[in-house]
Design an enzyme around this catalytic site. Structure first.
Site, PDB file in Angstrom:
ATOM      1  N   CYS A   1     -25.990  -5.164   9.332  1.00 21.33           N
ATOM      2  CA  CYS A   1     -27.030  -5.511   8.346  1.00 21.33           C
ATOM      3  C   CYS A   1     -28.435  -5.485   8.961  1.00 21.33           C
ATOM      4  O   CYS A   1     -29.419  -5.276   8.258  1.00 21.33           O
ATOM      5  CB  CYS A   1     -26.764  -6.883   7.755  1.00 21.33           C
ATOM      6  SG  CYS A   1     -25.156  -6.968   6.961  1.00 21.33           S
TER       7      CYS A   1
ATOM      8  N   HIS B   1     -33.019  -8.209   3.627  1.00 18.26           N
ATOM      9  CA  HIS B   1     -31.747  -7.492   3.554  1.00 18.26           C
ATOM     10  C   HIS B   1     -30.971  -8.095   2.385  1.00 18.26           C
ATOM     11  O   HIS B   1     -30.894  -9.320   2.244  1.00 18.26           O
ATOM     12  CB  HIS B   1     -30.966  -7.667   4.864  1.00 18.26           C
ATOM     13  CG  HIS B   1     -29.499  -7.430   4.705  1.00 18.26           C
ATOM     14  ND1 HIS B   1     -29.014  -6.259   4.177  1.00 18.26           N
ATOM     15  CD2 HIS B   1     -28.424  -8.226   4.947  1.00 18.26           C
ATOM     16  CE1 HIS B   1     -27.689  -6.343   4.115  1.00 18.26           C
ATOM     17  NE2 HIS B   1     -27.314  -7.522   4.573  1.00 18.26           N
TER      18      HIS B   1
ATOM     19  N   ASN C   1     -24.355  -5.251  -1.667  1.00 20.86           N
ATOM     20  CA  ASN C   1     -24.875  -5.268  -0.299  1.00 20.86           C
ATOM     21  C   ASN C   1     -24.596  -3.906   0.335  1.00 20.86           C
ATOM     22  O   ASN C   1     -23.434  -3.544   0.524  1.00 20.86           O
ATOM     23  CB  ASN C   1     -24.166  -6.408   0.457  1.00 20.86           C
ATOM     24  CG  ASN C   1     -24.594  -6.530   1.903  1.00 20.86           C
ATOM     25  OD1 ASN C   1     -25.073  -5.578   2.509  1.00 20.86           O
ATOM     26  ND2 ASN C   1     -24.399  -7.703   2.470  1.00 20.86           N
TER      27      ASN C   1
HETATM   28  N1  ACO Z   1     -13.278 -13.796  -6.929  1.00 22.82           N
HETATM   29  C1  ACO Z   1     -12.716 -14.969  -7.267  1.00 22.82           C
HETATM   30  N2  ACO Z   1     -12.424 -15.933  -6.372  1.00 22.82           N
HETATM   31  C2  ACO Z   1     -12.710 -15.686  -5.086  1.00 22.82           C
HETATM   32  C3  ACO Z   1     -13.285 -14.475  -4.663  1.00 22.82           C
HETATM   33  C4  ACO Z   1     -13.569 -13.505  -5.646  1.00 22.82           C
HETATM   34  N3  ACO Z   1     -14.136 -12.320  -5.361  1.00 22.82           N
HETATM   35  N4  ACO Z   1     -13.455 -14.512  -3.330  1.00 22.82           N
HETATM   36  C5  ACO Z   1     -13.005 -15.709  -2.919  1.00 22.82           C
HETATM   37  N5  ACO Z   1     -12.551 -16.418  -3.969  1.00 22.82           N
HETATM   38  C6  ACO Z   1     -11.984 -17.761  -4.002  1.00 22.82           C
HETATM   39  C7  ACO Z   1     -11.393 -18.167  -2.673  1.00 22.82           C
HETATM   40  O1  ACO Z   1     -10.085 -17.703  -2.530  1.00 22.82           O
HETATM   41  C8  ACO Z   1     -11.450 -19.682  -2.768  1.00 22.82           C
HETATM   42  O2  ACO Z   1     -10.373 -20.116  -3.554  1.00 22.82           O
HETATM   43  P1  ACO Z   1      -9.659 -21.531  -3.230  1.00 22.82           P
HETATM   44  O3  ACO Z   1     -10.705 -22.562  -3.392  1.00 22.82           O
HETATM   45  O4  ACO Z   1      -8.579 -21.591  -4.262  1.00 22.82           O
HETATM   46  O5  ACO Z   1      -9.158 -21.405  -1.826  1.00 22.82           O
HETATM   47  C9  ACO Z   1     -12.733 -19.932  -3.579  1.00 22.82           C
HETATM   48  O6  ACO Z   1     -13.030 -18.690  -4.241  1.00 22.82           O
HETATM   49  C10 ACO Z   1     -13.903 -20.322  -2.726  1.00 22.82           C
HETATM   50  O7  ACO Z   1     -13.960 -19.447  -1.594  1.00 22.82           O
HETATM   51  P2  ACO Z   1     -15.081 -19.538  -0.533  1.00 22.82           P
HETATM   52  O8  ACO Z   1     -14.927 -18.453   0.466  1.00 22.82           O
HETATM   53  O9  ACO Z   1     -15.172 -20.949  -0.038  1.00 22.82           O
HETATM   54  O10 ACO Z   1     -16.310 -19.210  -1.463  1.00 22.82           O
HETATM   55  P3  ACO Z   1     -17.813 -19.488  -1.186  1.00 22.82           P
HETATM   56  O11 ACO Z   1     -18.330 -20.474  -2.139  1.00 22.82           O
HETATM   57  O12 ACO Z   1     -18.104 -19.690   0.260  1.00 22.82           O
HETATM   58  O13 ACO Z   1     -18.407 -18.081  -1.595  1.00 22.82           O
HETATM   59  C11 ACO Z   1     -19.256 -16.135  -0.500  1.00 22.82           C
HETATM   60  C12 ACO Z   1     -18.020 -16.920  -0.878  1.00 22.82           C
HETATM   61  C13 ACO Z   1     -19.946 -15.622  -1.743  1.00 22.82           C
HETATM   62  C14 ACO Z   1     -18.826 -14.948   0.351  1.00 22.82           C
HETATM   63  C15 ACO Z   1     -20.199 -17.065   0.279  1.00 22.82           C
HETATM   64  O14 ACO Z   1     -19.512 -17.720   1.318  1.00 22.82           O
HETATM   65  C16 ACO Z   1     -21.362 -16.362   0.827  1.00 22.82           C
HETATM   66  O15 ACO Z   1     -22.240 -15.984   0.106  1.00 22.82           O
HETATM   67  N6  ACO Z   1     -21.409 -16.213   2.165  1.00 22.82           N
HETATM   68  C17 ACO Z   1     -22.404 -15.435   2.812  1.00 22.82           C
HETATM   69  C18 ACO Z   1     -21.767 -14.193   3.232  1.00 22.82           C
HETATM   70  C19 ACO Z   1     -22.550 -13.001   2.827  1.00 22.82           C
HETATM   71  O16 ACO Z   1     -23.567 -13.027   2.209  1.00 22.82           O
HETATM   72  N7  ACO Z   1     -22.033 -11.898   3.236  1.00 22.82           N
HETATM   73  C20 ACO Z   1     -22.648 -10.676   2.924  1.00 22.82           C
HETATM   74  C21 ACO Z   1     -22.321  -9.718   3.951  1.00 22.82           C
HETATM   75  S1  ACO Z   1     -22.907 -10.196   5.451  1.00 22.82           S
HETATM   76  C22 ACO Z   1     -24.498 -10.012   5.416  1.00 22.82           C
HETATM   77  O17 ACO Z   1     -24.982  -9.086   4.858  1.00 22.82           O
HETATM   78  C23 ACO Z   1     -25.255 -11.073   6.057  1.00 22.82           C
END
Ligand code: ACO
Length: 349
Positions: free
Chosen positions: A114, A276, A306
């Site tokens: 990224c 980004h 992304n």
């Molecule tokens: N659809 C539905 N449910 C989902 C999905 C999906 N696509 N993905 C995960 N879940 C579920 C999980 O299984 C979990 O279920 P559970 O509670 O029954 O176990 C629940 O949703 C919560 O999962 P978390 O991983 O805790 O979700 P979170 O609130 O952290 O959101 C996310 C996930 C959006 C990835 C968040 O952590 C985030 O934004 N992190 C930053 C990562 C990022 O931005 N990455 C981009 C690429 S890296 C970069 O460019 C920097």
């Protein structure tokens, strides 16, 4: 010494639009979940067997080169940033070079995910500053769609990513007040596996304390990609989303303040901030922290997801095309991603 300025900019996104509703057909997810957590409504996927990371890059590069008022023959160095290369090796830089008929000049591949575009900008800037090259082509391109897990198991990663490419041509300017004012690069390998794509690779579980990667039990030989990796589907990206989120919201503001401080500016001096496009929630958090109004931040993750190394040049190009980046504007770029790596740049347009 010269400064380097962006003399031409272009982007290309594939035609195929994939909405959140399209993904619901193949995995257990929802439009509501994706929009609420990431801001993404749709993304683009390249056409399999016809497009690849380097062909996307070529399309963006052609626009950037034309807008710089030069031809491909005038380019004297290529920097290509991607985490989804056409081949394991050689890098996509030489493939773009071949397609554009620029054979003979140097082509460097950047592996900083990224943060790849800003790392690449920093490298290109040093070459131009010292007078070594006069027309450096910097490309950020990704074709994620062919390397994602489209089952429910991969949903936390797969819904986030999209395909696309952006490119700029950097040229020297004698005006020290213009162009790239500074770049700031950081990394912390302590978190390497928290956002990663481990296989194919040579690690054999060294850092993970496991031998489950299935390297053949023979004295010599083997493969970066083993049958075991494929059978266990250990061939997709891993992301600890909450860990990434926590670091991103700390490191983004830090590295932006570093760039502002280095140049004697404050956040209020920024005319356009191009983060980004990791996640809309991260961008909004950073915007709030900097106290920037909506018209000073460009977000397009809603449309493209992304696109990793391509996200900053695509967003910068869109903002420029919309007339939101004008002569003399102070533009701030910032990124955070796998590595972890993070980086910023200040540009006087
Ligand atoms: N659809 C539905 N449910 C989902 C999905 C999906 N696509 N993905 C995960 N879940 C579920 C999980 O299984 C979990 O279920 P559970 O509670 O029954 O176990 C629940 O949703 C919560 O999962 P978390 O991983 O805790 O979700 P979170 O609130 O952290 O959101 C996310 C996930 C959006 C990835 C968040 O952590 C985030 O934004 N992190 C930053 C990562 C990022 O931005 N990455 C981009 C690429 S890296 C970069 O460019 C920097």
């Amino acid at each position: 010494m010269f400064n380097s300025k962006i003399a031409g900019i272009g982007y290309y996104v594939p035609e195929k639009v994939v909405t959140n509703f399209d993904l619901i057909k193949v995995m257990d997810t929802s439009d509501e979940w994706i929009q609420e957590r990431t801001g993404i409504v749709e993304r683009r996927y390249a056409e399999k067997h016809k497009e690849s990371t380097s062909t996307l890059g070529v399309k963006a590069a052609e626009i950037a080169i034309a807008r710089a008022g030069i031809t491909a023959k005038d380019i004297d160095f290529i920097v290509f940033a991607t985490l989804s290369p056409d081949y394991y090796f050689p890098g996509s830089g030489v493939l773009l070079q071949r397609q554009m008929g620029m054979n003979g000049i140097g082509a460097l591949d950047i592996r900083n995910q990224c943060s790849g575009f800003i790392y690449g900008l920093s490298v290109a800037d040093q070459f131009v500053k010292t007078g070594m090259y006069k027309n450096v082509l910097l490309v950020g391109a990704e074709m994620h769609s062919c390397g994602l897990d489209f089952t429910t198991r991969g949903r936390n990663v797969t819904v986030i990513f999209g395909d696309g490419a952006g490119a700029v041509v950097l040229q020297p300017t004698e005006d020290q007040a213009k162009g790239v004012l500074s770049t700031h690069l950081h990394a912390d390998g302590e978190h390497a596996e928290r956002l990663s794509y481990l296989n194919p690779g040579s690690h054999g579980g060294v850092f993970l304390g496991t031998e489950k990667f299935g390297y053949p039990d023979q004295e010599f030989g083997g493969a970066f990609l083993t049958e075991h990796m494929i059978a266990t589907e250990d061939i997709y990206p891993n992301m600890d989303g909450q860990h990434v989120f926590k670091f991103a919201v700390t490191k983004f503001p830090e590295v932006i303040q570093e760039a502002l401080h280095a140049n004697g500016y404050q956040a209020k001096d920024i005319d356009m901030f191009i983060p980004h496009q990791a996640n809309l929630r991260i961008s909004q958090f950073v915007q709030q922290k900097l106290g920037l109004s909506d018209d000073k931040v460009w977000n397009n993750i809603q449309k493209y997801g992304n696109t990793t190394a391509a996200s900053i040049p695509i967003a910068l190009c869109e903002a420029w095309e919309a007339g939101k980046v004008k002569e003399n504007d102070l533009v701030c770029l910032a990124a955070f991603g796998s590595g972890f790596t993070w980086a910023s740049a200040l540009i006087r347009w």
